[in-house]
Design a protein around this motif. Structure first.
Motif, mmCIF file in Angstrom:
data_model
loop_
_atom_site.group_PDB
_atom_site.id
_atom_site.type_symbol
_atom_site.label_atom_id
_atom_site.label_comp_id
_atom_site.label_asym_id
_atom_site.label_seq_id
_atom_site.Cartn_x
_atom_site.Cartn_y
_atom_site.Cartn_z
ATOM 1 N N GLU A 22 44.292 125.881 67.119
ATOM 2 C CA GLU A 22 43.598 124.785 67.535
ATOM 3 C C GLU A 22 42.517 124.632 68.489
ATOM 4 O OE1 GLU A 22 46.420 121.506 68.855
ATOM 5 O OE2 GLU A 22 47.490 122.044 66.389
ATOM 6 N N ILE A 23 42.921 125.475 68.723
ATOM 7 C CA ILE A 23 41.713 125.767 70.332
ATOM 8 C C ILE A 23 40.777 126.617 70.008
ATOM 9 C CG2 ILE A 23 41.194 127.429 72.636
ATOM 10 C CD1 ILE A 23 44.249 126.302 73.661
ATOM 11 N N ALA A 24 40.597 127.429 69.370
ATOM 12 C CA ALA A 24 39.691 127.958 68.146
ATOM 13 C C ALA A 24 39.166 127.111 67.482
ATOM 14 C CB ALA A 24 40.236 129.184 67.135
ATOM 15 N N ASP A 25 39.361 126.677 66.641
ATOM 16 C CA ASP A 25 39.172 125.937 65.453
ATOM 17 C C ASP A 25 38.162 124.356 66.465
ATOM 18 O OD1 ASP A 25 40.196 126.651 63.313
ATOM 19 O OD2 ASP A 25 41.849 125.711 63.509
ATOM 20 N N GLU A 26 37.878 123.927 67.619
ATOM 21 C CA GLU A 26 37.669 122.831 67.977
ATOM 22 C C GLU A 26 36.120 123.401 68.490
ATOM 23 O OE1 GLU A 26 40.127 121.756 71.135
ATOM 24 O OE2 GLU A 26 41.622 120.453 70.412
ATOM 25 N N ARG A 27 36.624 124.967 68.957
ATOM 26 C CA ARG A 27 35.152 125.335 69.296
ATOM 27 C C ARG A 27 34.398 126.326 68.567
ATOM 28 N NH1 ARG A 27 37.413 127.925 75.177
ATOM 29 N NH2 ARG A 27 38.409 126.089 75.944
ATOM 30 N N ASP A 28 34.865 126.112 67.019
ATOM 31 C CA ASP A 28 34.263 127.061 65.672
ATOM 32 C C ASP A 28 34.658 128.627 65.829
ATOM 33 O OD1 ASP A 28 33.037 126.544 63.028
ATOM 34 O OD2 ASP A 28 31.215 126.823 64.198
ATOM 35 N N LEU A 29 35.428 128.178 66.488
ATOM 36 C CA LEU A 29 34.823 130.335 66.529
ATOM 37 C C LEU A 29 36.895 130.727 66.054
ATOM 38 C CD1 LEU A 29 35.263 130.841 70.481
ATOM 39 C CD2 LEU A 29 33.452 131.203 68.914
ATOM 40 N N SER A 30 36.681 131.817 65.520
ATOM 41 C CA SER A 30 37.992 133.277 65.736
ATOM 42 C C SER A 30 39.129 133.031 66.684
ATOM 43 C CB SER A 30 37.160 134.198 64.525
ATOM 44 O OG SER A 30 37.225 134.570 65.118
ATOM 45 N N LEU A 31 39.931 133.404 65.538
ATOM 46 C CA LEU A 31 41.166 133.450 67.083
ATOM 47 C C LEU A 31 40.048 134.999 68.391
ATOM 48 C CD1 LEU A 31 44.779 133.185 65.858
ATOM 49 C CD2 LEU A 31 43.099 132.001 67.616
ATOM 50 N N SER A 32 39.695 136.362 67.112
ATOM 51 C CA SER A 32 39.701 137.381 67.935
ATOM 52 C C SER A 32 38.235 137.230 68.622
ATOM 53 C CB SER A 32 39.274 137.826 66.926
ATOM 54 O OG SER A 32 40.055 138.428 65.658
ATOM 55 N N ALA A 33 37.504 136.112 68.163
ATOM 56 C CA ALA A 33 36.244 135.455 68.913
ATOM 57 C C ALA A 33 36.723 134.794 70.405
ATOM 58 C CB ALA A 33 35.400 135.171 68.523
ATOM 59 N N LEU A 34 37.521 133.723 70.027
ATOM 60 C CA LEU A 34 38.083 133.291 71.389
ATOM 61 C C LEU A 34 38.720 134.169 72.519
ATOM 62 C CD1 LEU A 34 38.712 130.438 72.406
ATOM 63 C CD2 LEU A 34 41.353 130.640 71.359
ATOM 64 N N PHE A 35 39.326 134.944 72.026
ATOM 65 C CA PHE A 35 40.155 135.865 73.140
ATOM 66 C C PHE A 35 38.437 137.079 73.447
ATOM 67 C CE2 PHE A 35 44.095 135.175 70.787
ATOM 68 C CZ PHE A 35 44.956 135.488 71.852
ATOM 69 N N ARG A 36 38.241 137.575 72.544
ATOM 70 C CA ARG A 36 37.247 138.761 72.916
ATOM 71 C C ARG A 36 36.536 137.544 74.162
ATOM 72 N NH1 ARG A 36 36.437 140.157 68.147
ATOM 73 N NH2 ARG A 36 34.759 138.342 67.828
ATOM 74 N N ASP A 37 35.756 136.175 74.359
ATOM 75 C CA ASP A 37 35.424 135.150 75.329
ATOM 76 C C ASP A 37 35.969 135.316 76.129
ATOM 77 O OD1 ASP A 37 33.507 135.565 73.186
ATOM 78 O OD2 ASP A 37 34.065 133.105 73.062
ATOM 79 N N TYR A 38 37.581 135.360 76.220
ATOM 80 C CA TYR A 38 38.158 135.145 77.297
ATOM 81 C C TYR A 38 38.268 136.203 78.141
ATOM 82 C CZ TYR A 38 42.084 134.942 80.794
ATOM 83 O OH TYR A 38 43.291 134.611 81.442
ATOM 84 N N VAL A 39 38.116 137.600 77.784
ATOM 85 C CA VAL A 39 38.441 138.762 77.985
ATOM 86 C C VAL A 39 37.175 139.558 78.980
ATOM 87 C CG1 VAL A 39 38.475 141.720 77.637
ATOM 88 C CG2 VAL A 39 40.245 139.779 76.808
ATOM 89 N N ASP A 40 36.036 139.402 78.085
ATOM 90 C CA ASP A 40 35.410 139.010 78.850
ATOM 91 C C ASP A 40 34.896 138.317 79.866
ATOM 92 O OD1 ASP A 40 34.408 140.777 76.700
ATOM 93 O OD2 ASP A 40 33.142 139.358 75.081
ATOM 94 N N ALA A 41 34.773 137.294 80.056
ATOM 95 C CA ALA A 41 34.792 135.668 81.468
ATOM 96 C C ALA A 41 36.387 136.456 82.427
ATOM 97 C CB ALA A 41 35.391 135.124 81.299
ATOM 98 N N LEU A 42 37.377 137.137 81.962
ATOM 99 C CA LEU A 42 38.381 138.280 82.421
ATOM 100 C C LEU A 42 37.649 139.320 83.621
ATOM 101 C CD1 LEU A 42 41.103 137.470 83.837
ATOM 102 C CD2 LEU A 42 41.498 138.957 82.154
ATOM 103 N N VAL A 43 36.929 139.670 82.914
ATOM 104 C CA VAL A 43 35.854 140.942 82.936
ATOM 105 C C VAL A 43 34.976 140.711 84.690
ATOM 106 C CG1 VAL A 43 34.906 143.148 82.999
ATOM 107 C CG2 VAL A 43 37.313 142.589 81.485
ATOM 108 N N ALA A 44 34.215 139.680 83.655
ATOM 109 C CA ALA A 44 33.227 139.727 84.274
ATOM 110 C C ALA A 44 33.229 138.720 85.813
ATOM 111 C CB ALA A 44 32.480 138.707 83.890
ATOM 112 N N HIS A 45 34.652 138.392 85.986
ATOM 113 C CA HIS A 45 34.531 137.121 87.077
ATOM 114 C C HIS A 45 35.605 138.106 87.463
ATOM 115 C CE1 HIS A 45 33.368 134.098 85.464
ATOM 116 N NE2 HIS A 45 32.117 134.205 85.876
ATOM 117 N N ASP A 46 35.840 139.706 87.772
ATOM 118 C CA ASP A 46 37.248 140.500 88.378
ATOM 119 C C ASP A 46 38.274 139.816 88.124
ATOM 120 O OD1 ASP A 46 37.792 143.165 89.569
ATOM 121 O OD2 ASP A 46 37.406 141.684 91.784
#
Length: 152
Positions: A22-46
């Motif tokens: 549902e979260i991915a659909d709200e943001r018009d993303l695939s689940l993979s893209a949703l997790f990639r964005d989260y992981v990128d943010a996690l790594v970028a903010h240490d």
């Protein structure tokens, strides 16, 4: 060595999966893209990522002048319009390509369907090397001159 992407897999409950979907659909993303964005943010903010509801983010942005998370970027309208124009042009080109492919397929089908009777061999038209019967239409050439077809 080159940069290699790694795959991470894990199991979640059916309820969690549906919530993530549902979260991915709200943001018009695939689940993979949703997790990639989260992981990128996690790594970028240490690893200093806090998950908060959208309304809490909006409230905290109104209270503080500090940068909010997730970071927000303002994109010029000209850039958005140009991107939309390019998407429309790409769609139009894809449609044209499909039409051309259909036309070529149609031409190939027509070519396959035609009989070999429509083919005229030049040897048959030449009075010297062909059969005399092939020129049975009452037209005779009495000279031995050769004729040139085309521009002079």
């Amino acid at each position: 060595m080159g940069k290699k992407d790694k795959t991470i897999s894990f199991r979640v409950s059916q309820e969690a999966f549906e919530s993530l979907q549902e979260i991915a659909d709200e943001r018009d993303l695939s689940l993979s893209a949703l997790f990639r964005d989260y992981v990128d943010a996690l790594v970028a903010h240490d690893g200093q990522v806090e998950v908060v509801p959208d309304h809490a983010v909006d409230e905290s942005a109104a209270e503080d002048d500090e940068p909010t998370f997730p970071p927000r970027v303002t994109v010029p309208k000209g850039f958005v319009r140009e991107h939309e124009r390019l998407e429309l042009e790409a769609d139009h080109l894809r449609e044209q390509l499909e039409e051309y492919r259909q036309y070529v397929t149609h031409l190939h089908d027509r070519l396959d369907d035609e009989d070999d009777e429509d083919v005229v061999f030049l040897e048959e038209l030449d009075g010297d090397g062909g059969d005399e019967e092939s020129l049975d239409d009452g037209f005779e050439i009495e000279t031995d001159e050769r004729y040139r077809v085309g521009r002079e």
